[in-house]
Design an enzyme around this catalytic site. Sequence first.
Site, PDB file in Angstrom:
ATOM      1  N   THR A 207       0.844  -1.212   0.039  1.00 29.35           N
ATOM      2  CA  THR A 207       0.066   0.590   0.160  1.00 29.35           C
ATOM      3  C   THR A 207       0.642   0.980   0.201  1.00 29.35           C
ATOM      4  O   THR A 207       1.664   1.404   0.443  1.00 29.35           O
ATOM      5  CB  THR A 207      -0.812   0.021   1.467  1.00 29.35           C
ATOM      6  OG1 THR A 207      -1.704  -1.214   1.179  1.00 29.35           O
ATOM      7  CG2 THR A 207      -1.307   1.401   1.775  1.00 29.35           C
ATOM      8  N   ARG A 235     -14.050  -6.267  -1.247  1.00 24.66           N
ATOM      9  CA  ARG A 235     -14.172  -5.992   0.069  1.00 24.66           C
ATOM     10  C   ARG A 235     -13.948  -4.180   0.117  1.00 24.66           C
ATOM     11  O   ARG A 235     -12.330  -4.136  -1.006  1.00 24.66           O
ATOM     12  CB  ARG A 235     -13.005  -7.151   1.274  1.00 24.66           C
ATOM     13  CG  ARG A 235     -12.540  -6.945   2.033  1.00 24.66           C
ATOM     14  CD  ARG A 235     -11.153  -5.712   1.787  1.00 24.66           C
ATOM     15  NE  ARG A 235     -10.428  -5.367   3.001  1.00 24.66           N
ATOM     16  CZ  ARG A 235      -9.174  -4.800   3.156  1.00 24.66           C
ATOM     17  NH1 ARG A 235      -8.535  -4.145   2.472  1.00 24.66           N
ATOM     18  NH2 ARG A 235      -8.991  -5.058   4.606  1.00 24.66           N
ATOM     19  N   VAL A 236     -13.999  -3.813   0.518  1.00 25.12           N
ATOM     20  CA  VAL A 236     -13.081  -2.603   1.001  1.00 25.12           C
ATOM     21  C   VAL A 236     -12.264  -2.003   2.457  1.00 25.12           C
ATOM     22  O   VAL A 236     -12.834  -2.503   3.277  1.00 25.12           O
ATOM     23  CB  VAL A 236     -14.125  -1.703   0.991  1.00 25.12           C
ATOM     24  CG1 VAL A 236     -13.330   0.038   1.297  1.00 25.12           C
ATOM     25  CG2 VAL A 236     -14.746  -1.314  -0.178  1.00 25.12           C
ATOM     26  N   THR A 258      -1.624   2.071   6.638  1.00 21.59           N
ATOM     27  CA  THR A 258      -0.487   0.956   6.355  1.00 21.59           C
ATOM     28  C   THR A 258      -0.839  -0.252   7.018  1.00 21.59           C
ATOM     29  O   THR A 258      -0.270  -0.163   8.530  1.00 21.59           O
ATOM     30  CB  THR A 258       0.350   0.683   5.737  1.00 21.59           C
ATOM     31  OG1 THR A 258       0.449  -0.900   4.908  1.00 21.59           O
ATOM     32  CG2 THR A 258       1.737   1.596   6.393  1.00 21.59           C
ATOM     33  N   THR A 260      -3.498  -4.741   8.010  1.00 27.30           N
ATOM     34  CA  THR A 260      -4.609  -5.073   7.932  1.00 27.30           C
ATOM     35  C   THR A 260      -6.032  -3.804   8.520  1.00 27.30           C
ATOM     36  O   THR A 260      -6.140  -2.884   9.321  1.00 27.30           O
ATOM     37  CB  THR A 260      -4.935  -5.730   8.925  1.00 27.30           C
ATOM     38  OG1 THR A 260      -3.805  -7.350   9.171  1.00 27.30           O
ATOM     39  CG2 THR A 260      -6.027  -7.068   8.648  1.00 27.30           C
ATOM     40  N   GLY A 261      -6.317  -3.994   7.126  1.00 25.40           N
ATOM     41  CA  GLY A 261      -7.794  -2.284   7.544  1.00 25.40           C
ATOM     42  C   GLY A 261      -8.640  -1.932   8.315  1.00 25.40           C
ATOM     43  O   GLY A 261      -9.505  -1.220   8.906  1.00 25.40           O
TER      44      GLY A 261
END
Length: 352
Positions: A207, A235-236, A258, A260-261
């Site tokens: 990212t 998935r967003v 950045t 695991t969102g």
Amino acid sequence: MKLARFSALSLLFAFALLLFAGPVRTTAAPHVPSFVLVAHCGAGDYSKAPPGFIEPRREAMIVAIKQGYAILASGGASLDAVEATIRSMEDSGLFDAGRGTYYTRAGVPEMDAAIMDGRTLAAGSVASLQHIANPIHLARLVMEKTPHVMLVGPGAEEFAKSQGIELVSPFYFYNERLWELYKKAKSAGEKKQSSALKGDRDDEHGTVGVVALDQQGNLAAGTSTGGTVMKMPGRVGDSPIIGAGTYANNESCGVSATGTGEFFMRNIVAADICERVRYLHVSLEQAADDVVMKELVDQHGDGGVIALDRQGNVTTPFNTTGMMTGTVRADGKIVMKGWSKTAEPIIVPASQ
Ligand code: ASP
């Protein structure tokens, strides 16, 4: 009487002196332009990366940072510097953003991005894009050309067309290395090795994000990503969510995250860091550390952030083993670091 005559004479003398010598001159301090740009290319573990993985990525980041630096050095806006730097990283094909985007479980890349102006709090974001070469540019157009903050999927791509942006075919994103990784993870997944489908965060990084402060004292932040490895279609993540993965406010700070969102969304990480600075009056470093190194760690939320305030303070905490960052200031030295906790920084000149 004598005294009065004497004072009148000395006054006259002083006046004449002023008239002939002119006002007292002081040497004005030369104006030193002050600006900062900090970029990241994802949190993860570079020690597991195959040989030759780190160097080209570091080089691509340097190329990108030079573009942002040139804009800031010539008095340009932080928003332009953020967009140009991210665009360059998207185009390189070396990061999980733009051309280098990871595949979803369905084998089709899907991208998210956001950009925010710290001066006005204007923001634009896009998600679940499949045919856009530069998601960060589309996010900027959402911010500037629509009354909305976020557009997703086909609606976002229709808007892109209306703005003259060419939709690219999925082959534009084809990447042999990633395709091999995808096939491996998919077949492991079919054999029900669920960790393969979840993705191994240690091997993930890519990212990209940038925060900048321009000579006018305005902050801007942006993030662009293909999301997590083997994410579900649709998935967003946190990157396009204003306040989770991206945030900028001249009153506090700018942040790009950045990791695991899902953790960054639940903890509205980027906004939380800035609001701590604003309301608790703690330093930027303490605010970012408390969120990334304590709260996220307690929840096993892996990742890191880059954060910058209007005084030019920069902090880049990460709770993974690596997060490559590059920072440049008006002195024109790009400081690259973070591919491991102990790596010596590499300093390169920003002028072309
Ligand atoms: N935060 C991104 C996401 O969850 C992924 C990453 O930063 O590696 O979509």
